[in-house]
Design an enzyme around this catalytic site. Structure first.
Site, PDB file in Angstrom:
ATOM      1  N   GLU A  48      10.343  12.205 -10.386  1.00 40.31           N
ATOM      2  CA  GLU A  48      11.134  11.231  -9.631  1.00 40.31           C
ATOM      3  C   GLU A  48      12.418  11.875  -9.119  1.00 40.31           C
ATOM      4  OE1 GLU A  48       9.597  10.003 -12.460  1.00 40.31           O
ATOM      5  OE2 GLU A  48       9.370   7.806 -12.257  1.00 40.31           O
ATOM      6  N   ASP A  54       4.797   4.490  14.762  1.00 39.26           N
ATOM      7  CA  ASP A  54       3.816   4.811  13.724  1.00 39.26           C
ATOM      8  C   ASP A  54       2.718   5.607  14.432  1.00 39.26           C
ATOM      9  OD1 ASP A  54       1.599   4.862  12.108  1.00 39.26           O
ATOM     10  OD2 ASP A  54       1.720   2.762  11.494  1.00 39.26           O
ATOM     11  N   ARG A  68      -4.822  13.072   2.036  1.00 39.40           N
ATOM     12  CA  ARG A  68      -4.447  11.669   2.226  1.00 39.40           C
ATOM     13  C   ARG A  68      -2.981  11.508   1.836  1.00 39.40           C
ATOM     14  NH1 ARG A  68      -8.950   9.339   3.465  1.00 39.40           N
ATOM     15  NH2 ARG A  68      -7.838   7.416   3.881  1.00 39.40           N
ATOM     16  N   THR A  79       0.529   9.027   8.788  1.00 42.31           N
ATOM     17  CA  THR A  79      -0.309   9.514   7.705  1.00 42.31           C
ATOM     18  C   THR A  79      -0.550  10.993   7.962  1.00 42.31           C
ATOM     19  OG1 THR A  79      -2.248   8.794   8.943  1.00 42.31           O
ATOM     20  CG2 THR A  79      -1.485   7.336   7.195  1.00 42.31           C
ATOM     21  N   LYS A 109      -5.323  12.180   9.298  1.00 45.48           N
ATOM     22  CA  LYS A 109      -6.178  11.846  10.450  1.00 45.48           C
ATOM     23  C   LYS A 109      -6.234  13.077  11.364  1.00 45.48           C
ATOM     24  CE  LYS A 109      -5.454   6.892   9.918  1.00 45.48           C
ATOM     25  NZ  LYS A 109      -4.208   6.449   9.290  1.00 45.48           N
ATOM     26  N   TYR A 124       5.734  14.832 -13.643  1.00 47.02           N
ATOM     27  CA  TYR A 124       6.591  13.741 -13.169  1.00 47.02           C
ATOM     28  C   TYR A 124       7.834  14.324 -12.513  1.00 47.02           C
ATOM     29  CZ  TYR A 124       4.889   9.080 -14.083  1.00 47.02           C
ATOM     30  OH  TYR A 124       4.211   7.905 -13.991  1.00 47.02           O
TER      31      TYR A 124
HETATM   32  N1  DSN Z   1      -7.356   2.526   8.059  1.00 45.31           N
HETATM   33  C1  DSN Z   1      -6.718   3.318   9.066  1.00 45.31           C
HETATM   34  C2  DSN Z   1      -7.582   3.490  10.263  1.00 45.31           C
HETATM   35  O1  DSN Z   1      -8.782   3.577  10.085  1.00 45.31           O
HETATM   36  O2  DSN Z   1      -7.091   3.563  11.367  1.00 45.31           O
HETATM   37  C3  DSN Z   1      -5.406   2.787   9.453  1.00 45.31           C
HETATM   38  O3  DSN Z   1      -4.674   2.523   8.324  1.00 45.31           O
END
Ligand code: DSN
Length: 436
Positions: free
Chosen positions: A54, A204, A239, A230, A233, A52
């Site tokens: 925080e 974003d 993730r 994120t 990708k 933990y």
């Molecule tokens: N679920 C993601 C995507 O496939 O683009 C976006 O959050």
């Protein structure tokens, strides 16, 4: 405590083993997915998950964080170096939490945001009525031009000047073209000048973060107040998500004259304690490892290949009489328009799945069908490029997709494609020495 997964829980172990087999034996074309390295995978399964912590490095609410501080600070420093960002928060558990915290840092419930229409390539957290964003904030939307399905920046400017949002949001999860972030900045500035208030610019970049890090896409960092992404990708990390921002709040004198926090502190407070509790320390360490990978020269080559592969895939599809939204792609993703095939996305996704080609059904701009069975299929090249696929293989994939569309009701043709894909995948082993 000492029993391994296979012995203690064979049901879960089997599911994991089968997932590895599925990943190995299929063409992974979901545009938002990728395959992490062994080092990233290893880091996620470490004892860091036990802690933990925080707070932030050197300012924690629990003892024993001397090693967690090292990994989180490495993640911060490497992300700053990779993107050239002034400030980075590496704690968001996911893209939605990153966007939530970004809004919370500088907006009040009821404030106006202008973002991209979900059906035109936006995202749930950009104002969908069923999402917190649409419930808490007043969203309005811009979309693509009906003639070419590309953003018309003059139109974005017109809507922005009419709506006068407090935040202009640039960022998409199904838009295949390059984004002109500098023009978005100009539009936000025009709104600020007209209202005399202030219009923040947020991007974003979840889908295109890898391309941006490799400097093969226009750069949002210098011109945006806040950039979220994120990490899993095109960026090819674990993730999770990060938030990047400027140190200073350019509109503090207007919206928060007596406040003590600059923008960086507002973002950090919005993430913790505003939005989240304990950070996922094993994931943050894995982000640090992924950022180190992204700082290597071969990462740039990888991103260039992602784009070349997408371009070849789009060309092959169009040569095979498959419609592609906007007539091509500038990035890693392609949106197939099934309208002329008289097919729904649901059945095509299923048929492709049977042929071991993994995709997702997706709305296309001005879609007349429902989100549950839309007119599009979204595909992307980050995962197959990681696996080593190049243009020649992408041409085969494009032809295979076209064949499935032509022969959707012919199980033997689908089986033929499946066999071709299986054989192609064997030439590009995935995690070859891994049992599961
Ligand atoms: N679920 C993601 C995507 O496939 O683009 C976006 O959050």
């Amino acid at each position: 405590m000492l029993e391994n997964l296979k012995n203690f829980d064979p049901e879960v172990a089997d599911a994991v083993k089968n997932e590895l087999k599925r990943e190995r034996e299929g063409a992974e074309l979901i545009a938002s997915e990728n395959f992490v390295s062994r080092a990233v995978l290893e880091t996620m399964g470490t004892v860091l998950t036990n802690k933990y912590s925080e707070g932030y490095p050197n300012k924690r609410y629990y003892a024993g964080n001397e090693f967690i501080d090292i990994t989180e600070q490495l993640a911060i420093n490497r992300a700053k170096q990779l993107f050239g960002a002034e400030h980075v928060n590496v704690q968001p558990h996911a893209g939605s939490q990153a966007n939530m915290a970004a809004y919370m840092a500088i907006l009040n419930p009821g404030d106006k945001i202008l973002g991209m229409d979900l059906a035109h390539g936006g995202h749930l957290t950009h104002g969908s009525k069923v999402n917190f964003s649409g419930k808490l904030y007043k969203f309005s939307a811009y979309g693509v031009n009906p003639d070419n399905c590309m953003l018309d920046m003059d139109e974005v400017a017109r809507i922005a000047l009419e709506e006068k949002p407090k935040m202009l949001l640039a960022g998409f999860s199904a838009y295949p073209r390059e984004i002109d972030f500098a023009r978005f900045r100009k539009i936000a500035d025009e709104v600020s000048n007209v209202t005399g208030q202030g219009c923040y610019l947020m991007a974003d970049v979840a889908h295109i973060a890898g391309l941006i890090a490799a400097k093969i896409h226009s750069d949002p960092i210098p011109v945006c107040d806040i950039v979220t992404t994120t990490t899993h990708k095109t960026l090819r990390g674990p993730r999770g998500a990060i938030i990047m921002c400027k140190e200073e709040d350019r509109f503090k004198h207007i919206f928060d004259p007596d406040g003590k926090k600059n923008l960086a502190r507002k973002i950090d407070s919005a993430v913790f304690p505003g939005m989240q509790g304990g950070p996922l320390d094993h994931m943050i360490a894995a982000k640090a490892v992924a950022f180190k990978e992204a700082l290597q020269p071969d990462f740039v080559e990888y991103q260039k290949q992602v784009v070349k592969n997408a371009s070849m895939l789009a060309e092959t599809l169009m040569e095979n009489d498959v419609d592609v939204v906007s007539g091509g792609t500038d990035n890693h993703l392609i949106l197939i328009d099934l309208t002329k095939n008289n097919l729904g996305g649901k059945e095509v996704e299923l048929a492709l799945d049977k042929a071991h080609i993994f995709t997702n059904k997706n709305m296309i701009p001005f879609d007349k069908r429902s989100p549950f069975d839309p007119s599009g299929i979204r595909i992307g090249t980050p995962a197959l490029t990681t696996r080593g696929f190049k243009e020649d293989e992408m041409a085969i994939i494009g032809e295979s997709i076209a064949k499935v569309l032509r022969c959707i009701n012919d199980p033997s043709a689908i089986e033929e494609v499946r066999q071709e894909i299986l054989s192609l995948c064997k030439d590009f082993p995935l995690y070859p020495d891994m049992e599961y």
